[in-house]
Write a protein that holds these residues in place. Structure first.
Motif, short mmCIF file in Angstrom:
data_model
loop_
_atom_site.label_atom_id
_atom_site.label_comp_id
_atom_site.label_asym_id
_atom_site.label_seq_id
_atom_site.Cartn_x
_atom_site.Cartn_y
_atom_site.Cartn_z
N ILE A 154 0.84 -1.21 0.00
CA ILE A 154 0.00 0.00 0.00
C ILE A 154 0.87 1.25 0.00
CG2 ILE A 154 -1.63 1.34 1.38
CD1 ILE A 154 -2.88 -1.34 2.23
N VAL A 155 1.90 1.25 0.83
CA VAL A 155 2.77 2.43 0.90
C VAL A 155 3.51 2.64 -0.43
CG1 VAL A 155 4.81 3.40 2.01
CG2 VAL A 155 2.99 2.42 3.40
N LEU A 193 6.77 6.11 6.66
CA LEU A 193 5.34 6.05 6.34
C LEU A 193 4.81 4.63 6.51
CD1 LEU A 193 5.15 8.43 3.25
CD2 LEU A 193 4.19 8.82 5.52
N SER A 194 5.59 3.64 6.11
CA SER A 194 5.18 2.24 6.32
C SER A 194 4.97 1.95 7.79
CB SER A 194 6.23 1.28 5.76
OG SER A 194 6.30 1.36 4.37
N PHE A 195 5.90 2.42 8.61
CA PHE A 195 5.79 2.21 10.05
C PHE A 195 4.54 2.89 10.61
CE2 PHE A 195 6.49 3.96 14.30
CZ PHE A 195 6.58 2.78 15.02
N LEU A 196 4.31 4.14 10.22
CA LEU A 196 3.15 4.87 10.72
C LEU A 196 1.83 4.22 10.31
CD1 LEU A 196 4.31 8.58 10.30
CD2 LEU A 196 4.08 7.27 12.41
N VAL A 197 1.75 3.77 9.05
CA VAL A 197 0.53 3.10 8.60
C VAL A 197 0.33 1.80 9.37
CG1 VAL A 197 -0.55 1.95 6.63
CG2 VAL A 197 0.51 4.18 6.32
N THR A 198 1.40 1.03 9.54
CA THR A 198 1.30 -0.22 10.29
C THR A 198 0.87 0.04 11.74
OG1 THR A 198 3.04 -1.20 8.94
CG2 THR A 198 2.54 -2.29 11.01
N ALA A 199 1.50 1.02 12.37
CA ALA A 199 1.15 1.33 13.76
C ALA A 199 -0.29 1.80 13.89
CB ALA A 199 2.11 2.39 14.30
N ALA A 200 -0.75 2.62 12.94
CA ALA A 200 -2.13 3.11 12.99
C ALA A 200 -3.12 1.97 12.82
CB ALA A 200 -2.34 4.17 11.91
#
Length: 170
Positions: free
Chosen positions: A41-42, A87-94
């Motif tokens: 997705i990212v 951004l990958s980390f933030l999307v995963t965390a969210a």
């Protein structure tokens, strides 16, 4: 086999059979599969959208630390890849927070509240039973005791003789 080896193997078996080890293994497998989805997705959606603000895909953004940055000469800093990983980390965390942690926290809070209500009900039931006991003792009249003595009245406690009335003992 020696007793020490048997004890170590038994301890290892107990460790493996703990519920949280199995849960952790399942979480790792699901997390690995989920990471692939988030990375796709990212890289497929978010990076091109962020890159649309500039002139190229986000992964291709870089700065030259030491000029000229052509071929093997110069030092190139690939900050677009770092931003993509962030951004990958933030999307995963969210996603983990909003789809897993928050619903589980609400569930556990609701469950704890229900258990608190059950404890309150148990306490109130005990109080009602005490009130019933006190009312029955009061109906017997004064002088019959509290149900623990050796008085001679009907239902007056744990005397040695048979009870001659409808006594209630607690």
């Amino acid at each position: 086999m020696s007793e020490e080896k048997t004890g170590v193997l038994a301890g290892f078996k107990a460790f493996l059979m703990r519920g949280n080890v199995i849960d952790l293994a399942v979480a790792v497998v699901i997390g690995a599969a989920f990471t692939n989805i988030v990375n796709s997705i990212v890289k497929g959606v978010i990076n091109p959208l962020v890159g649309a603000l500039g002139t190229k895909d986000l992964d291709h953004y870089s700065s030259c630390f030491k000029a000229p940055c052509t071929g093997d000469s110069g030092i190139q800093i690939l900050w677009g890849g770092v931003l993509s990983a962030l951004l990958s980390f933030l999307v995963t965390a969210a996603v983990v927070y909003f789809l897993m942690v928050l619903p589980m926290a609400k569930y556990l809070a609701r469950r704890a509240q229900q258990q608190g209500v059950k404890e309150t009900m148990e306490v109130s039931e005990l109080e009602v039973l005490k009130e019933i006991r006190d009312t029955l003792i009061a109906q017997r009249g004064p002088g019959t005791g509290t149900g623990t003595g050796t008085g001679a009245g009907p239902g007056s406690g744990s005397g040695t003789g048979p009870s001659t009335g409808p006594g209630v003992e607690f």
